[in-house]
Design an enzyme around this catalytic site. Structure first.
Site, PDB file in Angstrom:
ATOM      1  N   CYS A 196       0.820  -1.112   0.116  1.00 30.38           N
ATOM      2  CA  CYS A 196       0.002   0.068  -0.121  1.00 30.38           C
ATOM      3  C   CYS A 196       0.989   1.311  -0.029  1.00 30.38           C
ATOM      4  O   CYS A 196       1.444   1.616   0.993  1.00 30.38           O
ATOM      5  CB  CYS A 196      -0.843  -0.126   1.131  1.00 30.38           C
ATOM      6  SG  CYS A 196      -1.811   1.428   1.522  1.00 30.38           S
TER       7      CYS A 196
ATOM      8  N   CYS B 253      -0.142   3.618   2.828  1.00 33.88           N
ATOM      9  CA  CYS B 253       0.481   3.335   3.974  1.00 33.88           C
ATOM     10  C   CYS B 253       1.887   3.525   4.139  1.00 33.88           C
ATOM     11  O   CYS B 253       2.474   4.151   5.118  1.00 33.88           O
ATOM     12  CB  CYS B 253       0.206   2.011   4.322  1.00 33.88           C
ATOM     13  SG  CYS B 253      -1.528   1.478   4.041  1.00 33.88           S
TER      14      CYS B 253
END
Length: 192
Positions: free
Chosen positions: A75, A78
């Site tokens: 991600c 993230c």
């Protein structure tokens, strides 16, 4: 009597200069290999946070507010949020817990369902008593993360940010303090 080896006599021993050149080549190759394998670089902030993350039950029982981040290694949002989260976690160590749960790890499937994780990063916010009080959806900047952490530590209302909200005070099908039950509600993954 031992006869001398004619091959040994054919090649004279290496001189000092040749040994130095070979040592320099070997050192350069070793450094190149070391560099290609990551060298002494510390782990990325996301991996650092995940490795020092306390277990969720221990964090929720610690008497400190807790942020649970649902993330994945792949991600990008993230990863972009990780340096700020790591720095703030270090600043507030002992005041606040930061727990990371990887959505790709089947170990966390119950938590993923319990907190209706449908996108990442998702932050679940808990008070000192381990009660869920809010949620944050999407990547956050350092100032946004700092304001969320400050609100949790100081036990003040969550900041008014897009994608951040408090959770409903309704629990267990009973309107809090009324004694009246409320109809069951379908969850975000319910298709019935």
């Amino acid at each position: 009597m031992i006869l001398p080896d004619p091959a040994a006599e054919a090649s004279p021993p290496l001189g000092r200069r040749e040994r130095m050149v070979l040592a320099a080549i070997a050192a350069a190759l070793a450094l190149l290999l070391f560099g290609l394998r990551g060298g002494l670089q510390p782990q990325a902030p996301l991996e650092q946070l995940a490795r020092r993350s306390p277990e969720l039950p221990l964090a929720l029982a610690s008497g400190r507010p807790t942020i649970v981040e649902f993330y994945a290694d792949w991600c990008e949002a993230c990863r972009s949020m990780a340096p700020a989260m790591a720095a703030l976690e270090s600043e507030h160590r002992g005041e606040l817990n930061v727990v990371l749960l990887n959505v790709d790890n089947p170990r966390w499937s119950q938590e993923i369902d319990r907190y209706a994780v449908n996108g990442i990063p998702q932050l679940e916010l808990f008070d000192r008593g381990g009660h869920a009080i809010g949620r944050s959806l999407g990547a956050r900047s350092r100032p946004e993360l700092a304001s969320i952490m400050t609100a949790l530590i100081e036990e003040t209302p969550l900041p008014l940010l897009a994608g951040v909200g408090s959770l409903s005070p309704l629990t267990g099908g009973e309107a809090q303090g009324t004694g009246q039950t409320t109809p069951a509600q379908a969850g975000p993954r319910s298709h019935s």
